[in-house]
Design a protein around this motif. Structure first.
Motif, PDB file in Angstrom:
ATOM      1  N   GLU A 109       0.791  -1.225   0.000  1.00  0.00           N
ATOM      2  CA  GLU A 109       0.000   0.000   0.000  1.00  0.00           C
ATOM      3  C   GLU A 109       0.829   1.284   0.000  1.00  0.00           C
ATOM      4  O   GLU A 109       0.311   2.345  -0.306  1.00  0.00           O
ATOM      5  N   CYS A 110       2.079   1.178   0.393  1.00  0.00           N
ATOM      6  CA  CYS A 110       2.921   2.383   0.475  1.00  0.00           C
ATOM      7  C   CYS A 110       4.229   2.193  -0.285  1.00  0.00           C
ATOM      8  O   CYS A 110       5.309   2.142   0.315  1.00  0.00           O
ATOM      9  N   PRO A 111       4.149   2.087  -1.619  1.00  0.00           N
ATOM     10  CA  PRO A 111       5.371   1.802  -2.398  1.00  0.00           C
ATOM     11  C   PRO A 111       6.443   2.889  -2.278  1.00  0.00           C
ATOM     12  O   PRO A 111       7.642   2.587  -2.301  1.00  0.00           O
ATOM     13  N   LYS A 112       6.004   4.147  -2.143  1.00  0.00           N
ATOM     14  CA  LYS A 112       7.007   5.221  -2.045  1.00  0.00           C
ATOM     15  C   LYS A 112       7.778   5.138  -0.743  1.00  0.00           C
ATOM     16  O   LYS A 112       8.984   5.384  -0.700  1.00  0.00           O
ATOM     17  N   LEU A 113       7.061   4.821   0.324  1.00  0.00           N
ATOM     18  CA  LEU A 113       7.687   4.707   1.640  1.00  0.00           C
ATOM     19  C   LEU A 113       8.687   3.550   1.640  1.00  0.00           C
ATOM     20  O   LEU A 113       9.785   3.661   2.202  1.00  0.00           O
ATOM     21  N   ILE A 114       8.313   2.456   0.997  1.00  0.00           N
ATOM     22  CA  ILE A 114       9.209   1.305   0.937  1.00  0.00           C
ATOM     23  C   ILE A 114      10.431   1.650   0.071  1.00  0.00           C
ATOM     24  O   ILE A 114      11.565   1.310   0.420  1.00  0.00           O
ATOM     25  N   GLY A 115      10.203   2.367  -1.014  1.00  0.00           N
ATOM     26  CA  GLY A 115      11.314   2.815  -1.854  1.00  0.00           C
ATOM     27  C   GLY A 115      12.275   3.690  -1.065  1.00  0.00           C
ATOM     28  O   GLY A 115      13.506   3.527  -1.143  1.00  0.00           O
ATOM     29  N   TRP A 116      11.703   4.593  -0.268  1.00  0.00           N
ATOM     30  CA  TRP A 116      12.526   5.467   0.585  1.00  0.00           C
ATOM     31  C   TRP A 116      13.343   4.640   1.585  1.00  0.00           C
ATOM     32  O   TRP A 116      14.541   4.887   1.770  1.00  0.00           O
ATOM     33  N   ALA A 117      12.691   3.646   2.215  1.00  0.00           N
ATOM     34  CA  ALA A 117      13.382   2.834   3.220  1.00  0.00           C
ATOM     35  C   ALA A 117      14.558   2.099   2.582  1.00  0.00           C
ATOM     36  O   ALA A 117      15.672   2.067   3.140  1.00  0.00           O
ATOM     37  N   LYS A 118      14.328   1.541   1.384  1.00  0.00           N
ATOM     38  CA  LYS A 118      15.404   0.813   0.687  1.00  0.00           C
ATOM     39  C   LYS A 118      16.549   1.764   0.304  1.00  0.00           C
ATOM     40  O   LYS A 118      17.723   1.428   0.399  1.00  0.00           O
ATOM     41  N   ARG A 119      16.155   2.975  -0.119  1.00  0.00           N
ATOM     42  CA  ARG A 119      17.145   3.995  -0.470  1.00  0.00           C
ATOM     43  C   ARG A 119      18.017   4.344   0.749  1.00  0.00           C
ATOM     44  O   ARG A 119      19.238   4.444   0.658  1.00  0.00           O
ATOM     45  N   CYS A 120      17.367   4.526   1.899  1.00  0.00           N
ATOM     46  CA  CYS A 120      18.119   4.843   3.124  1.00  0.00           C
ATOM     47  C   CYS A 120      19.125   3.730   3.429  1.00  0.00           C
ATOM     48  O   CYS A 120      20.289   3.993   3.735  1.00  0.00           O
ATOM     49  N   LEU A 121      18.654   2.486   3.344  1.00  0.00           N
ATOM     50  CA  LEU A 121      19.526   1.350   3.666  1.00  0.00           C
ATOM     51  C   LEU A 121      20.686   1.228   2.687  1.00  0.00           C
ATOM     52  O   LEU A 121      21.807   0.875   3.060  1.00  0.00           O
ATOM     53  N   GLU A 122      20.388   1.500   1.409  1.00  0.00           N
ATOM     54  CA  GLU A 122      21.420   1.365   0.375  1.00  0.00           C
ATOM     55  C   GLU A 122      22.436   2.483   0.427  1.00  0.00           C
ATOM     56  O   GLU A 122      23.632   2.270   0.258  1.00  0.00           O
ATOM     57  N   LYS A 123      21.921   3.715   0.629  1.00  0.00           N
ATOM     58  CA  LYS A 123      22.802   4.869   0.458  1.00  0.00           C
ATOM     59  C   LYS A 123      23.395   5.407   1.751  1.00  0.00           C
ATOM     60  O   LYS A 123      24.356   6.172   1.723  1.00  0.00           O
ATOM     61  N   LYS A 124      22.790   5.086   2.885  1.00  0.00           N
ATOM     62  CA  LYS A 124      23.266   5.668   4.132  1.00  0.00           C
ATOM     63  C   LYS A 124      23.879   4.592   5.020  1.00  0.00           C
ATOM     64  O   LYS A 124      23.164   3.752   5.567  1.00  0.00           O
ATOM     65  N   GLU A 125      25.189   4.664   5.182  1.00  0.00           N
ATOM     66  CA  GLU A 125      25.841   3.682   6.046  1.00  0.00           C
ATOM     67  C   GLU A 125      25.390   3.870   7.490  1.00  0.00           C
ATOM     68  O   GLU A 125      25.357   2.917   8.273  1.00  0.00           O
ATOM     69  N   SER A 126      25.027   5.118   7.840  1.00  0.00           N
ATOM     70  CA  SER A 126      24.522   5.400   9.189  1.00  0.00           C
ATOM     71  C   SER A 126      23.288   4.553   9.489  1.00  0.00           C
ATOM     72  O   SER A 126      23.046   4.180  10.631  1.00  0.00           O
ATOM     73  N   VAL A 127      22.522   4.238   8.444  1.00  0.00           N
ATOM     74  CA  VAL A 127      21.314   3.428   8.620  1.00  0.00           C
ATOM     75  C   VAL A 127      21.647   1.940   8.558  1.00  0.00           C
ATOM     76  O   VAL A 127      21.291   1.170   9.457  1.00  0.00           O
ATOM     77  N   SER A 128      22.370   1.531   7.513  1.00  0.00           N
ATOM     78  CA  SER A 128      22.632   0.094   7.345  1.00  0.00           C
ATOM     79  C   SER A 128      23.486  -0.458   8.488  1.00  0.00           C
ATOM     80  O   SER A 128      23.361  -1.623   8.856  1.00  0.00           O
ATOM     81  N   SER A 129      24.324   0.391   9.077  1.00  0.00           N
ATOM     82  CA  SER A 129      25.169  -0.089  10.183  1.00  0.00           C
ATOM     83  C   SER A 129      24.372  -0.204  11.487  1.00  0.00           C
ATOM     84  O   SER A 129      24.818  -0.867  12.419  1.00  0.00           O
ATOM     85  N   VAL A 130      23.232   0.437  11.565  1.00  0.00           N
ATOM     86  CA  VAL A 130      22.459   0.468  12.818  1.00  0.00           C
ATOM     87  C   VAL A 130      21.261  -0.495  12.809  1.00  0.00           C
ATOM     88  O   VAL A 130      21.008  -1.177  13.793  1.00  0.00           O
ATOM     89  N   LEU A 131      20.526  -0.547  11.685  1.00  0.00           N
ATOM     90  CA  LEU A 131      19.284  -1.337  11.682  1.00  0.00           C
ATOM     91  C   LEU A 131      19.540  -2.840  11.812  1.00  0.00           C
ATOM     92  O   LEU A 131      20.280  -3.409  11.013  1.00  0.00           O
TER      93      LEU A 131
END
Lengths: 224, 224
Positions: free
Chosen positions: B181-203
């Protein structure tokens, strides 16, 4: 230009959240167009300006809405920064001020609502205890200072002082003796009323708030 | 001097509030001493540093405690301001960012907890509806932007992205289809994980969170 300073406040007179915004605007000497809202029949303007929560207060500054009272007060302090700063300048004191305002909203105002509008019983008793514990913690945080902000009136003061207008109602329906148990807090409240026109010009009389609460309790079927 | 930068974080690995603080610290490149807390047997240090709420996360900067995750992130942004600003500079955009973080805490995380830890019934169903309405509102607020902060990752992004680690658990126990139901939000979440090491290192991994939720549900007597 006049447009640069178009300030409108959507509010409801007994609201503690609204009062803190009105106090902040008075501290800064900002003139504004006050628009009392009928919360049982919400205006199109309120719904448009705060579509997410549909709640007052909403500050509309040059057509842009700002919602949630603590966020509005921070906004006011940032925009009209020349006069009467409400926040300390160092990051740590600022974080502490934010902590106490969050505490007031979560613990004092939340439990206060339960004291007024729920029948006696377990939930009421738990709220009564947490309310008193919370005001005592605030009494300790104030200590011997003139204001929560230290020597000058600040963010925490503006956020908490509306409580004083409601205190008589809380004491009545919560069977509390805040006046006796928290003398420093009461001294502070009287000081704010005496020395700060921003406060005395905004706070309604305790008996007017009590009458409002009585009317609400009848509407909720708690009293006849 | 070393003492100038003594940074300790009291935290608990699955905490969404803790994660947002860890992400903010990672964005700023601040090294810190991470101290995992046992919330069933609270440490003397946690009780001393956050005597009011006794909750994580607590940031201890040069012996001074800062509590409440959104307040901690604001503090981090103010103290380490040279690198990766998390807030926009104008007062209105700042107020909007604060509004959405407050919304995430009140609506998304609050209802999320009910989805996971209350039995099915009226309360669960109401939380389910409000949770979905809330994530859809966030989907609308994101719109076509890369991040909630616009072109760069900011305060709202750091506050919301921990949700993604919990999403599998929410979908499981809330019977939701956020991914659909929220494809943009999921796209954003994947983008954060892919592009931000601050996110991928923490989640943490979704399955690790799911296993944690399963264990909590057993403890609460919801599952065998």
């Amino acid at each position: 230009m006049a447009k640069q300073e178009e300030v409108i406040l959507l509010d409801f007179w007994p609201s503690m959240w609204g009062m803190r915004v009105r106090i902040a605007l008075a501290e800064k000497g900002v003139s504004y167009d006050y628009r009392e809202q009928d919360l049982r029949n919400k205006s199109q303007l309120l719904i448009e300006m705060n579509p997410v929560h549909k709640k007052i207060p909403v500050l509309i500054h040059n057509s842009k809405p700002i919602c949630e009272s603590s966020i509005i007060v921070e906004y006011i302090d940032e925009v009209w920064k020349e006069k009467a700063p409400l926040f300390p300048s160092d990051a740590y004191s600022k974080a502490r001020a934010r902590f106490w305002v969050d505490f007031i909203d979560k613990k004092v105002y939340h439990n206060g609502r339960i004291l007024l509008y729920t029948p006696k019983g377990e939930e009421h008793e738990a709220a009564r205890k947490e309310f008193m514990d919370s005001v005592k913690l605030l009494e300790g945080e104030l200590g011997e200072k003139d204001y929560f902000g230290g020597e000058s009136f600040g963010y925490v003061d503006a956020a908490l002082i509306p409580l004083y207008a409601w205190l008589h109602a809380y004491e009545t329906y919560g069977e509390l003796k805040v006046e006796q148990e928290c003398p420093k807090l009461i001294g502070w409240a009287k000081r704010c009323l005496e020395k700060k026109e921003s406060v005395s010009s905004v706070l309604p009389e305790s008996l007017k708030i009590l009458a409002f609460v009585q009317q609400m309790r009848k509407r909720f079927g708690l009293d006849e």
